[in-house]
Design an enzyme around this catalytic site. Structure first.
Site, PDB file in Angstrom:
ATOM      1  N   HIS A 313      31.470  36.527  37.615  1.00  0.00           N
ATOM      2  CA  HIS A 313      31.872  35.264  38.236  1.00  0.00           C
ATOM      3  C   HIS A 313      30.669  34.533  38.824  1.00  0.00           C
ATOM      4  O   HIS A 313      29.562  35.080  38.962  1.00  0.00           O
ATOM      5  CB  HIS A 313      32.922  35.507  39.322  1.00  0.00           C
ATOM      6  CG  HIS A 313      32.448  36.320  40.493  1.00  0.00           C
ATOM      7  ND1 HIS A 313      31.682  35.814  41.509  1.00  0.00           N
ATOM      8  CD2 HIS A 313      32.662  37.627  40.820  1.00  0.00           C
ATOM      9  CE1 HIS A 313      31.442  36.733  42.410  1.00  0.00           C
ATOM     10  NE2 HIS A 313      32.014  37.873  42.011  1.00  0.00           N
ATOM     11  N   CYS A 331      30.952  43.381  41.707  1.00  0.00           N
ATOM     12  CA  CYS A 331      31.066  42.334  40.695  1.00  0.00           C
ATOM     13  C   CYS A 331      29.680  41.949  40.176  1.00  0.00           C
ATOM     14  O   CYS A 331      28.649  42.280  40.775  1.00  0.00           O
ATOM     15  CB  CYS A 331      31.746  41.099  41.286  1.00  0.00           C
ATOM     16  SG  CYS A 331      33.514  41.337  41.605  1.00  0.00           S
TER      17      CYS A 331
END
Length: 385
Positions: A313, A331
């Site tokens: 992301h 992440c």
């Protein structure tokens, strides 16, 4: 001489009479009318939904047959073979049906048999519904497994697997592997060849799933495999390399999980895509009082790769660390521009390889199918020895 002629004449007359009698007998022998039978009785109630309705004929042939719901909205398909009519579909629960069979007898006359009957009623707990991924008409990446999940457990795995087929163009060999009584996946030995056309055919409606439980619906899902797109995330080198059909399209600086939240190593698959999403650590089991808790609104260009919460992301807050330091909670963060570009290139089912991390990817933490070697995968089939 006259006497001999008389005897000969009498013999001739007798022969003609006998021949004439034989002809008359053959002409008047009656031929039998057709006799039609069905395996459901007239006005039968509570007929099992897995019944394969059939009809047979003696002294004649079946020429036509139909099996419809009493309201005419549902029709059960069938075929005539070996002198019988046999349904090629099972029945719906709690439904009134009418069977009509017509045949022609050896006597040349037509006859029709009708049977009105109704099936057993089933609750939702007695029916298991198959949900399928990918979706109808979807174009997916080369790592997309076929996933069938059931809302009620399936105990008769062999029977169900026998009625689940995957047809491909070009031909690709693959295998089902059961994760549980509620979930089964299909994949080839290696990634799908780019451009493969796939049709998933599930003939599960009213198929016995367990004691008193039946399949709820047949499904046919056709999808296509797109180009071979693979992202490789090098945790140690802090970079993501995006390739299409083996050619590098872009190298992106990233920041992955810090020393306390290492990004997991292994072959991952893009499971979901969100142009924006709120990321709340509570959804991964982190209490709001925990120092590691976070709650970030409107995270852009997010693509999930694990059940535990790993995404690719946009992370504009960590741009200064991207390419040199791992600072995330697991992440893979990148600039908003790079994340938007990668998001637009990527499809569900695309492969994301994580390398050079000391933390292994747990089995089934996401679509981890490709981390299982082929022989082990095949052992998950209901037909494995």
């Amino acid at each position: 001489m006259r006497e001999i002629r008389s005897i000969a004449a009498l013999a001739c007359v007798a022969a003609l009479v006998l021949a004439g009698c034989s002809d008359v007998k053959d002409a008047v022998t009656p031929k039998d009318p057709i006799a039609l039978e069905a395996n459901v009785a007239e006005k039968a109630a509570g007929v099992k939904v897995d019944t394969i309705v059939s009809a047979s004929a003696e002294d004649g042939e079946i020429t036509a047959a139909s099996l419809k719901s009493a309201d005419g909205k549902a029709k059960v398909k069938g075929r005539i073979a070996d002198g019988k009519w046999i349904a090629t579909q099972r029945l719906e629960p709690g439904t009134a049906y009418k069977l009509t069979v017509t045949g022609t007898g050896e006597d040349g006359k037509d006859k029709t048999l009708t049977r009105a009957f109704s099936t057993e009623k089933l609750t939702l707990e007695q029916q298991t519904y198959p949900s399928v991924a990918p979706l109808q008409g979807e174009t997916v990446g080369v790592g997309m497994p076929v996933i069938v999940t059931f809302d009620v457990p399936v105990k008769n795995r062999e029977l169900f697997e026998r009625n689940m087929t995957v047809k491909t163009t070009p031909a690709v060999e693959g295998s089902w592997s059961w994760f549980s009584d509620r979930e089964v996946h299909f994949r080839p030995e290696n990634f799908w060849p780019a451009g493969t056309k796939v049709k998933v055919v599930l003939r599960l409606n009213s198929l016995p799933a367990a004691e008193g439980v039946y399949g709820q619906q047949d499904q046919v899902i056709a999808f296509k495999v797109g180009r071979k797109a693979v992202s490789t995330v090098d945790v140690r080198a802090h970079k993501l390399t995006y390739k299409v059909d083996g050619k590098v399209k872009r190298t992106i600086p990233v920041s992955t999980g810090d020393s306390g939240h290492r990004s997991r190593q292994g072959t991952k698959v893009i499971m979901e895509k969100f142009s924006k999403i709120d990321m709340d650590a509570a959804t991964t089991g982190v209490d709001s009082e925990d120092p590691d808790y976070y709650n970030i609104d409107n995270v852009r260009w997010a693509m999930r790769v694990t059940n535990s919460g790993e995404f690719l992301h946009a992370a504009p807050w960590s741009v200064q660390f991207q390419g040199n330091t791992n600072v995330s909670h697991g992440c893979t963060g990148m600039s908003t521009a790079n994340a938007a570009w990668l998001y637009k290139q990527s499809r569900r089912g695309d492969i994301v390889e994580f390398v050079n991390s000391p933390r292994p990817l747990e089995d089934r933490n996401g679509w981890t199918d490709w981390n299982v070697d082929w022989e082990k995968w095949q052992e998950g089939s209901a037909f494995a020895a």
